[in-house]
Design a protein around this motif. Structure first.
Motif, PDB file in Angstrom:
ATOM      1  N   THR A  23       0.841  -1.198   0.000  1.00 23.84           N
ATOM      2  CA  THR A  23       0.000   0.000   0.000  1.00 23.84           C
ATOM      3  C   THR A  23       0.873   1.245   0.000  1.00 23.84           C
ATOM      4  N   THR A  25       0.504   5.907  -0.580  1.00 19.22           N
ATOM      5  CA  THR A  25      -0.359   7.063  -0.778  1.00 19.22           C
ATOM      6  C   THR A  25       0.117   7.837  -1.995  1.00 19.22           C
ATOM      7  N   GLU A  29      -4.782   9.811  -1.624  1.00 17.42           N
ATOM      8  CA  GLU A  29      -5.551   8.564  -1.762  1.00 17.42           C
ATOM      9  C   GLU A  29      -4.659   7.380  -1.407  1.00 17.42           C
ATOM     10  N   LEU A  30      -5.302   6.282  -0.986  1.00 20.84           N
ATOM     11  CA  LEU A  30      -4.586   5.069  -0.632  1.00 20.84           C
ATOM     12  C   LEU A  30      -4.726   4.066  -1.777  1.00 20.84           C
ATOM     13  N   ASN A 114       3.428   2.756   2.449  1.00 19.35           N
ATOM     14  CA  ASN A 114       2.880   2.512   3.774  1.00 19.35           C
ATOM     15  C   ASN A 114       3.310   1.173   4.341  1.00 19.35           C
TER      16      ASN A 114
END
Length: 183
Positions: A23, A25, A29-30, A114
């Protein structure tokens, strides 16, 4: 008004499958990429600009002796260039090439990486047909995670080597100032 319209796969199911996802950003937005297509994460830097490339190709880097093109995902989505900040990184991804036996390593610029997460099939919804601000074919599904949606990217579409090569041949996204030889 809060429901999202969705597109469905052949059986009305999302095209993304359960598994591990990296993941990150981008523009607040993710997003997530399947961990199997992600090769490594490096710090942003040492990009060499290449003339006549589409605006979303920021340049190339030297990765252990190999030339690796670097794509600005935010620009690829038509949302302008990614501003470089302290946590900006480059994720090295393996993208399919011209035929099924070839592949090309590409770097993608992200605001911040992330974590790697496990996403179950029950947490994946079909991709919305509108409302995400990016092409629907770039999305393989939407995952629910910690009360937020994570956009699961379809790497073969987002980083289609054939499509990006066609755009660079057309000179898409660049101002052809010296196109006719005068200037």
């Amino acid at each position: 008004m809060t429901a999202l319209a969705t597109t469905h796969g052949a059986q009305g199911k999302p095209t993304a499958s359960a598994g591990q996802y990296l993941t990150f950003t981008l523009g607040g937005e993710l997003y997530a990429l399947g961990i199997l297509s992600s090769k490594e994460i490096i710090d942003y830097g040492n990009l060499t600009e290449v003339p006549m490339m589409p605006a979303f190709v920021r340049g190339v880097i030297n990765l252990r002796g190999s030339v690796v093109p670097v794509v600005d995902l935010q620009a690829r989505f038509g949302k302008g260039a990614t501003p470089v900040a302290k946590r900006t990184g480059i994720v090295i991804v393996e993208a399919a090439g011209d035929d099924e036996d070839s592949s090309q390593d590409l770097g993608i610029i992200v605001d911040a990486v992330n974590e790697v997460v496990e996403i179950s099939q029950e947490d994946i919804e079909p991709a919305p047909s509108f409302g995400t601000g990016i092409r629907p074919d770039f999305i393989s599904g939407m995952a629910k995670r910690n009360g937020r949606f994570v956009i699961l990217l379809n790497v073969s579409k987002v980083l289609s080597v054939d499509e990006m090569a066609a755009l660079s041949t057309a000179g898409h996204g660049r101002d052809p100032v010296f196109e006719n030889g005068s200037g």
